[in-house]
Design a protein around this motif. Structure first.
Motif, short mmCIF file in Angstrom:
data_model
loop_
_atom_site.label_atom_id
_atom_site.label_comp_id
_atom_site.label_asym_id
_atom_site.label_seq_id
_atom_site.Cartn_x
_atom_site.Cartn_y
_atom_site.Cartn_z
N THR A 6 42.22 39.85 38.05
CA THR A 6 42.45 41.64 38.39
C THR A 6 43.91 41.66 39.03
O THR A 6 44.64 40.62 39.32
CB THR A 6 41.92 41.55 39.74
N ALA A 31 44.73 43.21 42.41
CA ALA A 31 44.26 43.45 44.04
C ALA A 31 45.77 43.12 44.43
O ALA A 31 46.61 43.80 45.83
CB ALA A 31 42.90 42.91 44.86
N THR A 32 46.58 42.14 44.76
CA THR A 32 47.07 41.22 45.33
C THR A 32 48.99 41.82 44.78
O THR A 32 49.39 42.61 46.01
CB THR A 32 47.83 39.77 45.39
N GLN A 48 48.93 45.42 46.30
CA GLN A 48 48.75 45.07 48.13
C GLN A 48 50.04 45.21 47.57
O GLN A 48 51.76 45.76 48.77
CB GLN A 48 47.76 44.75 48.48
N LEU A 49 51.40 44.52 47.12
CA LEU A 49 52.60 43.79 47.13
C LEU A 49 53.35 44.89 46.67
O LEU A 49 54.33 45.55 47.86
CB LEU A 49 52.77 42.84 46.02
N ASP A 94 45.48 38.30 40.31
CA ASP A 94 45.30 37.62 41.22
C ASP A 94 44.75 36.02 41.57
O ASP A 94 45.45 34.93 41.98
CB ASP A 94 44.01 38.31 41.84
N LYS A 95 44.25 35.87 39.88
CA LYS A 95 44.18 34.44 40.01
C LYS A 95 45.21 33.26 39.75
O LYS A 95 45.91 32.39 39.39
CB LYS A 95 43.24 33.59 38.46
N ALA A 119 39.82 36.94 44.47
CA ALA A 119 39.57 35.94 43.41
C ALA A 119 41.14 34.98 43.61
O ALA A 119 40.40 34.40 42.79
CB ALA A 119 40.45 36.92 41.68
N THR A 120 42.06 35.32 44.25
CA THR A 120 42.51 33.66 44.29
C THR A 120 41.99 32.87 45.37
O THR A 120 42.58 31.66 44.82
CB THR A 120 44.38 34.68 45.27
N GLN A 153 40.17 31.02 42.73
CA GLN A 153 40.89 30.20 42.22
C GLN A 153 41.93 28.95 43.16
O GLN A 153 42.16 27.82 42.55
CB GLN A 153 42.25 31.33 41.05
N ASP A 191 41.91 39.31 48.44
CA ASP A 191 43.71 39.31 47.79
C ASP A 191 44.66 40.21 48.29
O ASP A 191 45.26 40.46 47.69
CB ASP A 191 43.53 39.84 46.28
N LYS A 192 44.25 41.31 48.50
CA LYS A 192 44.74 42.56 49.45
C LYS A 192 45.55 41.95 50.85
O LYS A 192 47.05 41.98 50.50
CB LYS A 192 44.27 43.79 49.73
N ALA A 214 48.92 39.55 49.88
CA ALA A 214 50.10 40.07 49.57
C ALA A 214 50.67 40.07 51.43
O ALA A 214 52.31 39.53 51.20
CB ALA A 214 49.99 41.84 49.11
N VAL A 219 54.61 38.14 51.61
CA VAL A 219 55.78 38.90 52.42
C VAL A 219 56.18 38.50 53.49
O VAL A 219 57.78 38.26 53.18
CB VAL A 219 55.88 40.52 51.45
#
Lengths: 324, 324
Positions: free
Chosen positions: A88, A90-91, A94-95, A108-109, B90-91, B94, B108-109, B112, B116
């Motif tokens: 996925t 998502a990150t 958002q980045l 994400d993983k 998800a992150t 993992q 996950d969001k 970010a 940053v």
């Protein structure tokens, strides 16, 4: 069981590593070992290119190492060829919202690997130590070693100037003509612990069907590696990444051409002349067996396209069967 | 439009900031400004606690700043009270697989933001500069300022010894008795650019209904901040985080008790005696208005529970209405 060392880039290296892992697995299918680099009983060592490594969003990315790790862990996205299955984003989304440049896709993983790697590198660990730790966490049994723990960056000279590897490869989708390659830092890079021994003590050294310029050359550019390959008593075997005059994947064909080489398994063989004992080429290139043999190689002609795990294992067994 | 400065911790501070942002918004509902800290025309400055900040997985986490940012951006998870709406993990899953300790939930969001922030801090940016940049990216219009750009860590003394804030708060779910608090680094911390001016030049300074010990005290512990609050000509107003003898959220009631204070709006008022002009307490505590007035406060009795955006805006308007 013989000791085997594979020099690898990304996808082609990962697939052959996967085949070798299966081919060299004890028939009892023993549970994964937790032994470390020092005492690992697994006969396979994969020495991986780090010229593609880059820092993005403050995170250290080692694409070839991760492709090898994910493939050996059975977590890779087979269809896409890189990254993890079922990812996925998502990150990354958002980045982008936070104003980051997100031309380099990071799942994400996958980000978890980069976060852990970066944290441990900043904590003073070497890339090879982090790689070993991630490999262990993912249940990877062969020993995966970056060719060096020191900085080494593949730079690509193009008509638009010198580009960082990922800018060339991902950012501009390897559309630029390659005029030359430069491995920044290579002169002062030291082989990571175990790399030279893995070449010296192996019974077989394999060059994966990876890009000779972008994946194999930066490995050989680390002082001591080429000499260890030249000097080893191991049987040295390469698999051509060019089949039927085209690259299985990526820009190898175009680079061969723009650097003035023949775009064929013969062109690849010429690059490796004097360095190896055996060239493995695809059935479609059987007509090149003679000219390649004339260069001083033994030639193995077989189906080199590693479709799935079984195909990889079959090719691995055939390569292992070329021992003198 | 008057200039208003809010001293804030996490959720309570974020909700009041949200109400103030709405209450102070020009009626024309002008599009978000992109002006920077120096020239921001928005009348609200939120000075945020950083004592809860921590490093996890090599990433710098500023929980209170993020809660304020996400709430003002309308991205926060209202039900949970922290983090972003519609998060996935998800992150984090993992990271756990890679052997990381994942007691601190990171979506996950949300990651970010931390990625940053960490990258820019390592690149030499200050926390206030990064905060401004993230705020701008998310369309947050009030000025959000960490109380300091220097290290300041809230340490919690418990019967089990001194704990880092997040270990106490998240790791052990604030179950330990609090024997005392220590703001590590506070002595040498300097107020972030604009913090002292925001207190001096405001027409109103508000203390959010945040935990007095965990959220407000570390803000006041930065040298110069308490003096600026004491010396400002602004109307100074606090909202009690204790309603009906209990905390709206978190361990404020238990900490008041274990540190020997009365667990009531009166107990909170005693903490702020001499520092503020107005105490705002909930209707349920109307009986405490007399004793609090006896301490020298004007008292505003109203519904202080900020259910939704409208409730927040209503409370904000009532607080703004207490100007002398």
């Amino acid at each position: 069981m013989e000791r085997v060392t594979l020099l690898a880039g990304g996808v082609g290296g990962a697939r052959l590593a996967h085949g070798l892992d299966r081919a060299l697995r004890p028939s009892s299918d023993a549970p994964p070992t937790t032994a470390g680099p020092a005492g690992s009983p697994h006969p396979l060592t994969v020495v991986v290119n780090v010229g593609d490594d880059t820092e993005l969003h403050g995170l250290w990315i080692s694409p070839d190492i991760d492709t090898v790790l994910y493939t050996l862990a059975g977590l890779n996205d087979e269809e896409r060829g890189w990254g993890l299955r079922g990812e996925t984003y998502a990150t990354l989304e958002q980045l982008a919202r936070l104003g980051e440049d997100t031309w380099f896709t990071l799942g994400d993983k996958d980000l978890a690997t980069h976060i852990v790697r970066t944290a441990r590198l900043r904590g003073g660990a070497t890339l090879s130590a982090v790689t070993w730790q991630v490999a262990k966490s993912l249940g990877v049994r062969p020993r995966i070693v970056p060719v060096t723990d020191d900085p080494l960056a593949t730079m690509v000279d193009t008509p638009s100037g010198r580009l960082g590897f990922q800018e060339y490869f991902v950012g501009r989708q390897h559309a630029d003509e390659v005029l030359g390659l430069h491995f920044e830092g290579a002169e002062s890079a030291r082989p990571a612990p175990g790399v030279i021994d893995a070449l010296r003590e192996a019974e077989m050294v394999l060059l994966a069907p990876s890009n000779p310029f972008l994946s194999i050359d930066p490995v050989l550019a680390v002082p001591g590696v080429r000499d260890a390959l030249t000097g080893t008593a191991a049987r040295r075997v390469a698999v051509s990444p060019i089949v039927g005059g085209a690259a299985i994947k990526g820009p190898a064909a175009r680079i061969l051409e723009s650097l003035g080489h023949e775009v064929s398994a013969l062109g690849v063989a010429r690059l490796y002349t004097g360095l190896l004992d055996v060239m493995c080429i695809d059935e479609r290139d059987a007509h090149l067996a003679g000219p390649i043999a004339d260069l001083g190689f033994e030639v193995l002609v077989t189906d080199t396209i590693m479709g799935g795990p079984d195909g990889r294992e079959r090719l691995a067994r055939e390569l292992l069967g070329t021992r003198a």
